[in-house]
Design a protein around this motif. Sequence first.
Motif, PDB file in Angstrom:
ATOM      1  N   SER A   1     -31.592   3.941 -14.805  1.00  0.00           N
ATOM      2  CA  SER A   1     -30.991   2.757 -14.189  1.00  0.00           C
ATOM      3  C   SER A   1     -31.359   1.564 -15.050  1.00  0.00           C
ATOM      4  CB  SER A   1     -31.477   2.560 -12.752  1.00  0.00           C
ATOM      5  OG  SER A   1     -32.878   2.335 -12.734  1.00  0.00           O
ATOM      6  N   HIS A   2     -30.624   0.479 -14.873  1.00  0.00           N
ATOM      7  CA  HIS A   2     -30.882  -0.723 -15.669  1.00  0.00           C
ATOM      8  C   HIS A   2     -30.504  -1.937 -14.846  1.00  0.00           C
ATOM      9  CE1 HIS A   2     -31.057  -3.385 -19.203  1.00  0.00           C
ATOM     10  NE2 HIS A   2     -29.989  -3.959 -18.659  1.00  0.00           N
ATOM     11  N   HIS A   3     -31.391  -2.931 -14.845  1.00  0.00           N
ATOM     12  CA  HIS A   3     -31.128  -4.189 -14.146  1.00  0.00           C
ATOM     13  C   HIS A   3     -31.453  -5.323 -15.109  1.00  0.00           C
ATOM     14  CE1 HIS A   3     -30.713  -2.040 -10.311  1.00  0.00           C
ATOM     15  NE2 HIS A   3     -31.740  -1.311 -10.728  1.00  0.00           N
ATOM     16  N   GLY A   4     -30.425  -5.953 -15.660  1.00  0.00           N
ATOM     17  CA  GLY A   4     -30.608  -7.011 -16.638  1.00  0.00           C
ATOM     18  C   GLY A   4     -29.716  -8.188 -16.344  1.00  0.00           C
ATOM     19  N   LYS A   5     -29.648  -9.106 -17.305  1.00  0.00           N
ATOM     20  CA  LYS A   5     -28.842 -10.311 -17.132  1.00  0.00           C
ATOM     21  C   LYS A   5     -27.357  -9.998 -17.133  1.00  0.00           C
ATOM     22  CE  LYS A   5     -27.921 -14.854 -19.206  1.00  0.00           C
ATOM     23  NZ  LYS A   5     -28.323 -15.829 -20.250  1.00  0.00           N
ATOM     24  N   HIS A   6     -26.938  -9.070 -17.998  1.00  0.00           N
ATOM     25  CA  HIS A   6     -25.520  -8.803 -18.171  1.00  0.00           C
ATOM     26  C   HIS A   6     -25.043  -7.541 -17.458  1.00  0.00           C
ATOM     27  CE1 HIS A   6     -26.679 -11.306 -21.684  1.00  0.00           C
ATOM     28  NE2 HIS A   6     -25.538 -11.879 -21.450  1.00  0.00           N
ATOM     29  N   TYR A   7     -25.940  -6.611 -17.183  1.00  0.00           N
ATOM     30  CA  TYR A   7     -25.536  -5.330 -16.609  1.00  0.00           C
ATOM     31  C   TYR A   7     -26.486  -4.920 -15.493  1.00  0.00           C
ATOM     32  CZ  TYR A   7     -22.846  -4.887 -20.954  1.00  0.00           C
ATOM     33  OH  TYR A   7     -21.993  -5.108 -22.003  1.00  0.00           O
ATOM     34  N   THR A   8     -25.914  -4.417 -14.392  1.00  0.00           N
ATOM     35  CA  THR A   8     -26.655  -3.711 -13.355  1.00  0.00           C
ATOM     36  C   THR A   8     -26.066  -2.317 -13.285  1.00  0.00           C
ATOM     37  OG1 THR A   8     -27.125  -5.709 -12.078  1.00  0.00           O
ATOM     38  CG2 THR A   8     -27.261  -3.604 -10.912  1.00  0.00           C
TER      39      THR A   8
ATOM     40  N   PHE B   1     -29.964   3.390 -25.609  1.00  0.00           N
ATOM     41  CA  PHE B   1     -31.076   4.308 -25.854  1.00  0.00           C
ATOM     42  C   PHE B   1     -31.630   4.900 -24.555  1.00  0.00           C
ATOM     43  CE2 PHE B   1     -30.887   2.605 -30.102  1.00  0.00           C
ATOM     44  CZ  PHE B   1     -31.206   3.715 -30.875  1.00  0.00           C
ATOM     45  N   LYS B   2     -31.576   4.156 -23.460  1.00  0.00           N
ATOM     46  CA  LYS B   2     -31.907   4.758 -22.169  1.00  0.00           C
ATOM     47  C   LYS B   2     -30.965   5.919 -21.877  1.00  0.00           C
ATOM     48  CE  LYS B   2     -33.864   0.914 -19.440  1.00  0.00           C
ATOM     49  NZ  LYS B   2     -33.651   0.065 -18.236  1.00  0.00           N
TER      50      LYS B   2
ATOM     51  N   LEU C   1     -27.157 -10.474 -25.655  1.00  0.00           N
ATOM     52  CA  LEU C   1     -26.251  -9.428 -25.170  1.00  0.00           C
ATOM     53  C   LEU C   1     -26.457  -8.137 -25.954  1.00  0.00           C
ATOM     54  CD1 LEU C   1     -23.813  -8.408 -23.529  1.00  0.00           C
ATOM     55  CD2 LEU C   1     -22.329  -9.407 -25.308  1.00  0.00           C
ATOM     56  N   PHE C   2     -26.515  -8.243 -27.276  1.00  0.00           N
ATOM     57  CA  PHE C   2     -26.689  -7.077 -28.131  1.00  0.00           C
ATOM     58  C   PHE C   2     -27.956  -6.315 -27.774  1.00  0.00           C
ATOM     59  CE2 PHE C   2     -28.839  -5.461 -31.970  1.00  0.00           C
ATOM     60  CZ  PHE C   2     -27.920  -4.519 -32.401  1.00  0.00           C
ATOM     61  N   GLU C   3     -29.057  -7.029 -27.608  1.00  0.00           N
ATOM     62  CA  GLU C   3     -30.327  -6.360 -27.322  1.00  0.00           C
ATOM     63  C   GLU C   3     -30.275  -5.622 -25.984  1.00  0.00           C
ATOM     64  OE1 GLU C   3     -33.414  -9.214 -29.843  1.00  0.00           O
ATOM     65  OE2 GLU C   3     -33.239  -9.452 -27.664  1.00  0.00           O
ATOM     66  N   GLU C   4     -29.674  -6.238 -24.973  1.00  0.00           N
ATOM     67  CA  GLU C   4     -29.578  -5.551 -23.687  1.00  0.00           C
ATOM     68  C   GLU C   4     -28.686  -4.322 -23.800  1.00  0.00           C
ATOM     69  OE1 GLU C   4     -28.394  -6.333 -18.992  1.00  0.00           O
ATOM     70  OE2 GLU C   4     -28.641  -8.042 -20.353  1.00  0.00           O
TER      71      GLU C   4
ATOM     72  N   PRO D   1     -21.663  -0.682 -23.318  1.00  0.00           N
ATOM     73  CA  PRO D   1     -22.668   0.177 -23.949  1.00  0.00           C
ATOM     74  C   PRO D   1     -22.579   1.637 -23.531  1.00  0.00           C
ATOM     75  CG  PRO D   1     -23.666  -1.311 -22.339  1.00  0.00           C
ATOM     76  CD  PRO D   1     -22.287  -1.799 -22.567  1.00  0.00           C
ATOM     77  N   LEU D   2     -22.187   1.910 -22.283  1.00  0.00           N
ATOM     78  CA  LEU D   2     -22.110   3.301 -21.852  1.00  0.00           C
ATOM     79  C   LEU D   2     -20.888   4.003 -22.444  1.00  0.00           C
ATOM     80  CD1 LEU D   2     -23.326   3.210 -18.144  1.00  0.00           C
ATOM     81  CD2 LEU D   2     -24.600   3.681 -20.246  1.00  0.00           C
ATOM     82  N   ARG D   3     -19.799   3.303 -22.667  1.00  0.00           N
ATOM     83  CA  ARG D   3     -18.652   3.911 -23.343  1.00  0.00           C
ATOM     84  C   ARG D   3     -19.005   4.250 -24.785  1.00  0.00           C
ATOM     85  NH1 ARG D   3     -13.539   3.858 -21.182  1.00  0.00           N
ATOM     86  NH2 ARG D   3     -13.259   5.392 -22.843  1.00  0.00           N
ATOM     87  N   LEU D   4     -19.743   3.362 -25.448  1.00  0.00           N
ATOM     88  CA  LEU D   4     -20.170   3.640 -26.820  1.00  0.00           C
ATOM     89  C   LEU D   4     -21.112   4.841 -26.853  1.00  0.00           C
ATOM     90  CD1 LEU D   4     -20.261   2.959 -29.804  1.00  0.00           C
ATOM     91  CD2 LEU D   4     -21.963   1.182 -29.302  1.00  0.00           C
TER      92      LEU D   4
END
Length: 389
Positions: A168-175, A159-160, A150-153, A103-106
Amino acid sequence: MITKFDSLFAGHVDMDEVGYRGLPVNDRRFPNEHLATVFDKAQAMAQLMDRLGYSAFWMAEHHFQREGYECIPNVLMMALHLAHVTERIKIGCGFNITPMWHPLRLAEDFATADILTGGRIIFGVGRGYHTREVETFGAPLLDQPANRELFEEQVDIIFKAFNEESFSHHGKHYTLPPEVPYRGYDLKELTLVPRPLRLPVECWQPIQGGTARALDFMAKHGIQGLIGGGSAEGGAMHRVVMAWQEAHARAGQQLELGERLCFGFHFYLAKTREQGIREAAKYYEENMKMFGELRLVRALSDEQIEIMRDRQWRCSVRLTRAGHRAPQVAGKALPGPRPGLREPVGRRPESGLPRAAGMVRHRGDAGIQPSESRRTGIRGVAGRRATGR
């Protein structure tokens, strides 16, 4: 009233033997030199549309399409090039398949394109529908709940990154960021460099099933929706349009009917209905061959899909053809004299839609030769309220 006209090009190369009598989809093979012609084709379309005063030219992200249907793997890179060889037309990402990206590369790539083009790139996100594409890049698609999760996270992260100076972000797929030492301190937050200059970012997403969860998610992020055309059937579906309005009401936003939506239709312009059906038939059939295999055309039975793989048997059974009005494909094609196109752009009796949100476009999936492109490819979008632009 309609004030903007766009067109979407999914990225097909020129091909022969289209339609039910033509080559089966899985038998198509093109040399690399021919597949690469998609870029010159896209540039010629964008430059013509720019000269004619179109508002936006949309492209779709796809991968590994050796069959020649969808051959543009990076719409942001192509959009940046097209912005440099045109003067004013906007270039739309319809859509960046987010599960195939970090997501950050996009987010970084879009922000870069936004700056370098002076805001002429329109952002778009999607979940994907080709298993060959999404699963190859290591993301789930056969597991639909996992794909949506995955898409929603990922979109939350994007958008953050767009909207917050640091995050910062702490989720199931990404920290994000990872908790690592950096320059003498422990890393706790990130800043996207660069961020888009134009905020909030205009973003579009296709609506297929129209579940409450999906629409609530779009409303939360201010994402605008495209209904119908391509892999999403049904045109301007009354149920989905009403559900869209209800989702925004739950988010405290009161929308007019059709606001922040566009509606997609396939069409072919001809002097008479009969001529249109006759001339467009092979392109419509090729579209059925391509999407039927992906189980995205509910009007096709398993038997019909199997038969379409073998052209020796196709003419002996009843397959969906141009001009059929089966409920499952109504709204995907508009055969008829030119005045008949006004009805879907304005009010359709079965949908209850006002004129405030109309869109007509040609997907351009297969087989349309350059000499025939002038008959197709218009997408009309209603005024600012309908498009969010």
